[in-house]
Design a protein around this motif. Sequence first.
Motif: not given
Length: 337
Positions: A153-154, A158-159, A164-168, A189-192
């Motif tokens: 993975s690139p 964690l940051k 990432k635009d969307q995390i699956r 974290a407010g992540a998508n």
Amino acid sequence: MTIGHAMLNHSIFRKRTVLPLSVGLATVVTVSGCGGVQAGGSEDYPTREVGLVAPFSAGGSTDLTARALAESMEDPLGQSVVVENLPGANGGVGTQDALNREADGYSTLLASQSLYSVTPLFVEDATKTTLDDMEIVAPVSEEGYALVVNADSPHQDLKSLLAKDQIRYATSGVGSGAQFSSAGLFALAGANAVDVPFDGGAPAVTSVLGGHTDAVTAQIAEVMPRIKDGSLRPLAVFSEEREEMLSDVPTAKELGYDFTVVQRRWVAVPKDTPEAAVEALRTAVEEGKDSESFQDFTKTSYIAEWDVEPTEIRSIVEADTAKYEQLTEEFEIGKSK
């Protein structure tokens, strides 16, 4: 923000696997000091084998811990301890079954905290039990969770993943501690983030290894071999402090997200089990945990021994439950937005 969600399949398959650990140790004890534990009255306890329900499938952390503990309890008890696997509903099936058995000291349970602190937040479960349905015997183990990505993975930290635009992210099932760890972190974290549920930790980890999902949170014992062989990269752990075997991996709290989740286990028996039997079992658990075999198990399995007073277990579980309920409500964890 989208926090993915899934519904639990309420079709519960009841499966029993009974594997005796030491069938040759079933010795009736008639006097104290000869391998058994005096339980008081005219009869020594135990006079026959003791059952230990592991409410998950064979091969997982709960099952392995139950077998290591059962083996280590046999000498103090002077009897065989037989592990019985009763999986289903994140441990709900086996737990309910064990706690509904006769309260005679011969039916015991390896209980898991996630069933009380996490599962009720996500699942309406007909097999629900409460801490009031049991007599707590003794603490056993504490196991941490780690968030990992494929080594190719690139995302090196964690940051980077959170940007990432969307995390699956893969999960081992709705209402598990692993699922809640990921969902809670991404919510804070407010992540998508969107969850991709699998039937167990192994297929969830496999999906990350195959590049089908971006990340997974799993019990450390489930991912440590892949971390050691370089297949997976750990980004964070969810314990209060860094894990000894992953000392270079920061906690979520260190990274700015005050969110801790661990899986704790303890031995319990049905309510109203005679106090003499409870005390005998408590002694056997504590002596068993100190045995060389159990100590070796904890080290090789990346599982920590949990040592608190039995009377503290209820308050610890209830405190975590209240904290998780507040976080779930505040950040709408598990709900679509």
